[in-house]
Design a protein around this motif. Structure first.
Motif, mmCIF file in Angstrom:
data_model
loop_
_atom_site.group_PDB
_atom_site.id
_atom_site.type_symbol
_atom_site.label_atom_id
_atom_site.label_comp_id
_atom_site.label_asym_id
_atom_site.label_seq_id
_atom_site.Cartn_x
_atom_site.Cartn_y
_atom_site.Cartn_z
ATOM 1 N N LEU A 14 -6.073 4.031 -8.673
ATOM 2 C CA LEU A 14 -5.351 4.098 -9.946
ATOM 3 C C LEU A 14 -4.867 5.524 -10.213
ATOM 4 C CD1 LEU A 14 -7.733 1.959 -12.184
ATOM 5 C CD2 LEU A 14 -5.702 1.222 -10.971
ATOM 6 N N THR A 15 -3.688 5.620 -10.801
ATOM 7 C CA THR A 15 -3.150 6.938 -11.149
ATOM 8 C C THR A 15 -3.008 7.118 -12.648
ATOM 9 O OG1 THR A 15 -0.897 6.087 -10.902
ATOM 10 C CG2 THR A 15 -1.889 7.141 -8.971
ATOM 11 N N ALA A 16 -3.140 6.027 -13.420
ATOM 12 C CA ALA A 16 -3.013 6.125 -14.881
ATOM 13 C C ALA A 16 -3.930 5.104 -15.547
ATOM 14 C CB ALA A 16 -1.571 5.876 -15.300
ATOM 15 N N ALA A 17 -4.442 5.468 -16.722
ATOM 16 C CA ALA A 17 -5.328 4.567 -17.461
ATOM 17 C C ALA A 17 -4.625 3.265 -17.823
ATOM 18 C CB ALA A 17 -5.840 5.254 -18.723
ATOM 19 N N SER A 18 -3.295 3.309 -17.938
ATOM 20 C CA SER A 18 -2.541 2.108 -18.300
ATOM 21 C C SER A 18 -2.601 1.046 -17.202
ATOM 22 C CB SER A 18 -1.087 2.469 -18.600
ATOM 23 O OG SER A 18 -0.479 3.043 -17.454
ATOM 24 N N GLU A 19 -3.044 1.398 -16.007
ATOM 25 C CA GLU A 19 -3.162 0.438 -14.921
ATOM 26 C C GLU A 19 -4.446 -0.392 -15.016
ATOM 27 O OE1 GLU A 19 -2.782 3.381 -11.763
ATOM 28 O OE2 GLU A 19 -0.823 2.558 -11.263
ATOM 29 N N CYS A 20 -5.321 -0.028 -15.937
ATOM 30 C CA CYS A 20 -6.562 -0.778 -16.139
ATOM 31 C C CYS A 20 -6.281 -2.003 -17.017
ATOM 32 C CB CYS A 20 -7.609 0.100 -16.808
ATOM 33 S SG CYS A 20 -8.049 1.560 -15.816
ATOM 34 N N THR A 21 -7.111 -3.032 -16.886
ATOM 35 C CA THR A 21 -6.982 -4.265 -17.647
ATOM 36 C C THR A 21 -7.917 -4.215 -18.851
ATOM 37 O OG1 THR A 21 -6.512 -5.461 -15.610
ATOM 38 C CG2 THR A 21 -7.193 -6.787 -17.511
ATOM 39 N N ASP A 22 -7.427 -4.611 -20.031
ATOM 40 C CA ASP A 22 -8.263 -4.635 -21.231
ATOM 41 C C ASP A 22 -9.305 -5.742 -21.126
ATOM 42 O OD1 ASP A 22 -6.614 -2.658 -22.185
ATOM 43 O OD2 ASP A 22 -5.679 -3.891 -23.738
ATOM 44 N N ALA A 23 -10.523 -5.444 -21.547
ATOM 45 C CA ALA A 23 -11.555 -6.479 -21.636
ATOM 46 C C ALA A 23 -11.141 -7.488 -22.711
ATOM 47 C CB ALA A 23 -12.894 -5.858 -21.982
ATOM 48 N N SER A 24 -11.429 -8.760 -22.488
ATOM 49 C CA SER A 24 -11.066 -9.842 -23.407
ATOM 50 C C SER A 24 -12.056 -9.921 -24.564
ATOM 51 C CB SER A 24 -11.100 -11.184 -22.679
ATOM 52 O OG SER A 24 -10.279 -11.149 -21.543
ATOM 53 N N PRO A 25 -11.642 -10.499 -25.704
ATOM 54 C CA PRO A 25 -12.614 -10.765 -26.775
ATOM 55 C C PRO A 25 -13.783 -11.585 -26.224
ATOM 56 C CG PRO A 25 -10.397 -11.090 -27.589
ATOM 57 C CD PRO A 25 -10.286 -10.886 -26.084
ATOM 58 N N GLY A 26 -15.007 -11.253 -26.667
ATOM 59 C CA GLY A 26 -16.195 -11.920 -26.140
ATOM 60 C C GLY A 26 -16.750 -11.241 -24.898
ATOM 61 N N HIS A 27 -16.071 -10.182 -24.456
ATOM 62 C CA HIS A 27 -16.476 -9.433 -23.264
ATOM 63 C C HIS A 27 -16.385 -7.937 -23.544
ATOM 64 C CE1 HIS A 27 -15.205 -13.350 -21.762
ATOM 65 N NE2 HIS A 27 -15.977 -13.133 -20.718
ATOM 66 N N PHE A 28 -17.039 -7.144 -22.692
ATOM 67 C CA PHE A 28 -16.948 -5.695 -22.798
ATOM 68 C C PHE A 28 -16.851 -5.103 -21.400
ATOM 69 C CE2 PHE A 28 -21.368 -6.417 -21.964
ATOM 70 C CZ PHE A 28 -21.826 -5.293 -21.292
ATOM 71 N N THR A 30 -17.782 -1.146 -19.598
ATOM 72 C CA THR A 30 -18.173 0.251 -19.746
ATOM 73 C C THR A 30 -17.239 1.114 -18.906
ATOM 74 O OG1 THR A 30 -19.771 -0.018 -17.965
ATOM 75 C CG2 THR A 30 -20.595 -0.288 -20.217
ATOM 76 N N THR A 31 -17.265 2.419 -19.122
ATOM 77 C CA THR A 31 -16.411 3.339 -18.370
ATOM 78 C C THR A 31 -16.616 3.143 -16.875
ATOM 79 O OG1 THR A 31 -16.528 4.943 -20.163
ATOM 80 C CG2 THR A 31 -15.859 5.793 -18.003
ATOM 81 N N GLY A 32 -15.521 3.021 -16.139
ATOM 82 C CA GLY A 32 -15.587 2.856 -14.692
ATOM 83 C C GLY A 32 -15.851 1.444 -14.224
ATOM 84 N N SER A 33 -15.778 0.462 -15.116
ATOM 85 C CA SER A 33 -16.081 -0.923 -14.741
ATOM 86 C C SER A 33 -15.038 -1.499 -13.782
ATOM 87 C CB SER A 33 -16.136 -1.813 -15.982
ATOM 88 O OG SER A 33 -17.249 -1.512 -16.776
ATOM 89 N N THR A 34 -15.519 -2.343 -12.871
ATOM 90 C CA THR A 34 -14.623 -3.064 -11.975
ATOM 91 C C THR A 34 -14.417 -4.493 -12.454
ATOM 92 O OG1 THR A 34 -16.472 -3.694 -10.557
ATOM 93 C CG2 THR A 34 -15.267 -1.685 -9.963
ATOM 94 N N GLN A 35 -15.172 -4.919 -13.463
ATOM 95 C CA GLN A 35 -14.994 -6.242 -14.056
ATOM 96 C C GLN A 35 -15.506 -6.206 -15.485
ATOM 97 O OE1 GLN A 35 -17.308 -8.666 -11.403
ATOM 98 N NE2 GLN A 35 -19.219 -8.277 -12.442
ATOM 99 N N GLN A 36 -15.043 -7.166 -16.279
ATOM 100 C CA GLN A 36 -15.554 -7.266 -17.643
ATOM 101 C C GLN A 36 -16.851 -8.059 -17.619
ATOM 102 O OE1 GLN A 36 -12.640 -9.161 -20.116
ATOM 103 N NE2 GLN A 36 -12.694 -11.082 -19.005
ATOM 104 N N THR A 37 -17.687 -7.837 -18.624
ATOM 105 C CA THR A 37 -18.985 -8.490 -18.712
ATOM 106 C C THR A 37 -19.040 -9.298 -20.004
ATOM 107 O OG1 THR A 37 -20.000 -6.634 -17.533
ATOM 108 C CG2 THR A 37 -21.488 -8.088 -18.760
#
Length: 109
Positions: A14-28, A30-37
Motif C-alpha cells: 500500500l502507498t496510501a491510507a485511502s487504499e485500505c478498506t473501512d471496517a463494516s458496522p458490527g466489526h472493528f 486495529t491498526t495494521g489489520s489484514t481483516q476486520q473482526t
C-alpha cells in the motif's frame, strides 16, 4: 504503510491510507489489520471504520457477534455493562423493568 485503526487490507504494498478498506458496522479493525473482526458478544458498533467495539451499557445485552446495537434487558432479569446474556433475578425477587443493570435492582417478592 499499515492501515489505520478502523481500516484493513490484505495487500502488503500500500502507498496510501485511502487504499485500505473501512471496517463494516458490527466489526472493528486495529491498526495494521489484514481483516476486520466481528464485535464480540456483549458489545457492538453501529458505525463503519471503528478501531474497537463499544460494550453494551448496563440494562442492555447482546448475545450475538457482529451486531450494530444492544438489546433491552428482559423482564425478570438484569444485565450488567458488557452483558452477553440477561441474567435472572435472584430467587425470591422479580422485576417487570427491562433496564436493570444489577441484581440488587430486582424487587423482593
Amino acid at each position: 504503510l499499515p492501515c489505520e485503526a478502523g481500516t484493513f487490507s490484505t495487500a502488503t504494498d500500500l502507498t496510501a491510507a485511502s487504499e485500505c478498506t473501512d471496517a463494516s458496522p458490527g466489526h472493528f479493525a486495529t491498526t495494521g489489520s489484514t481483516q476486520q473482526t466481528a464485535c464480540a458478544k456483549g458489545s457492538y458498533t453501529n458505525e463503519a471504520k471503528q478501531g474497537e467495539c463499544t460494550p453494551c451499557a448496563g440494562g442492555t445485552y447482546q448475545d450475538a457477534e457482529a451486531q450494530t446495537a444492544c438489546k433491552p434487558c428482559e423482564q425478570g432479569s438484569y444485565c450488567a455493562a458488557g452483558a452477553a446474556a440477561a441474567l435472572p433475578c435472584e430467587a425470591g425477587s422479580y422485576s417487570s423493568a427491562t433496564d436493570l443493570s444489577d441484581a440488587s435492582e430486582c424487587t423482593d417478592a
